[in-house]
Enzyme design. Structure first.
Site, PDB file in Angstrom:
ATOM      1  N   ARG A  59     -52.438 -28.452 -64.110  1.00 26.60           N
ATOM      2  CA  ARG A  59     -52.846 -29.861 -64.236  1.00 26.60           C
ATOM      3  C   ARG A  59     -53.068 -30.494 -62.868  1.00 26.60           C
ATOM      4  NH1 ARG A  59     -48.198 -32.450 -67.026  1.00 26.60           N
ATOM      5  NH2 ARG A  59     -47.159 -30.756 -65.986  1.00 26.60           N
ATOM      6  N   ASN A 110     -50.464 -31.133 -70.832  1.00 23.57           N
ATOM      7  CA  ASN A 110     -49.913 -29.943 -71.477  1.00 23.57           C
ATOM      8  C   ASN A 110     -49.777 -30.200 -72.966  1.00 23.57           C
ATOM      9  OD1 ASN A 110     -49.590 -28.430 -69.143  1.00 23.57           O
ATOM     10  ND2 ASN A 110     -47.448 -28.962 -68.871  1.00 23.57           N
TER      11      ASN A 110
END
Length: 93
Positions: free
Chosen positions: A21, A39
């Site tokens: 990320r 996520n």
């Protein structure tokens, strides 16, 4: 002139716990995109991105391999309504 494009990309593989990320946020910001990387409970990462069509295409290409810390098995790209992403900057959650 390029037009606005919005996409949802679900990235599968070893993509959690490896900085995916963070690196996606860096790449998307470099490309001038807004959106987010999150996520998901199934172990994948969801990327929502909006920006110029050419920049979105570059992000999708990058997501196919991701950072060297990750191992991407597959991505699924879903087109969203242009202008549907309201974030002012790309964020990682």
């Amino acid at each position: 002139m390029s037009q606005l494009r919005s996409v949802r990309v679900q990235v599968y593989g070893i993509v959690q716990g490896v900085g995916f990320r963070y690196y996606t946020q860096q790449e998307a910001s470099r490309l001038g995109l807004c959106g987010r990387a999150t996520n998901l409970s199934d172990g994948s990462v969801e990327v929502i991105a909006q920006g110029q069509a050419e920049a979105i295409e570059k992000l999708i290409h990058w997501l196919k391999s991701g950072p060297r810390t990750a191992s991407v098995d597959e991505i699924e790209v879903t087109e969203l309504a242009a202008g549907s992403v309201s974030a002012s900057a790309f964020r990682a959650y």
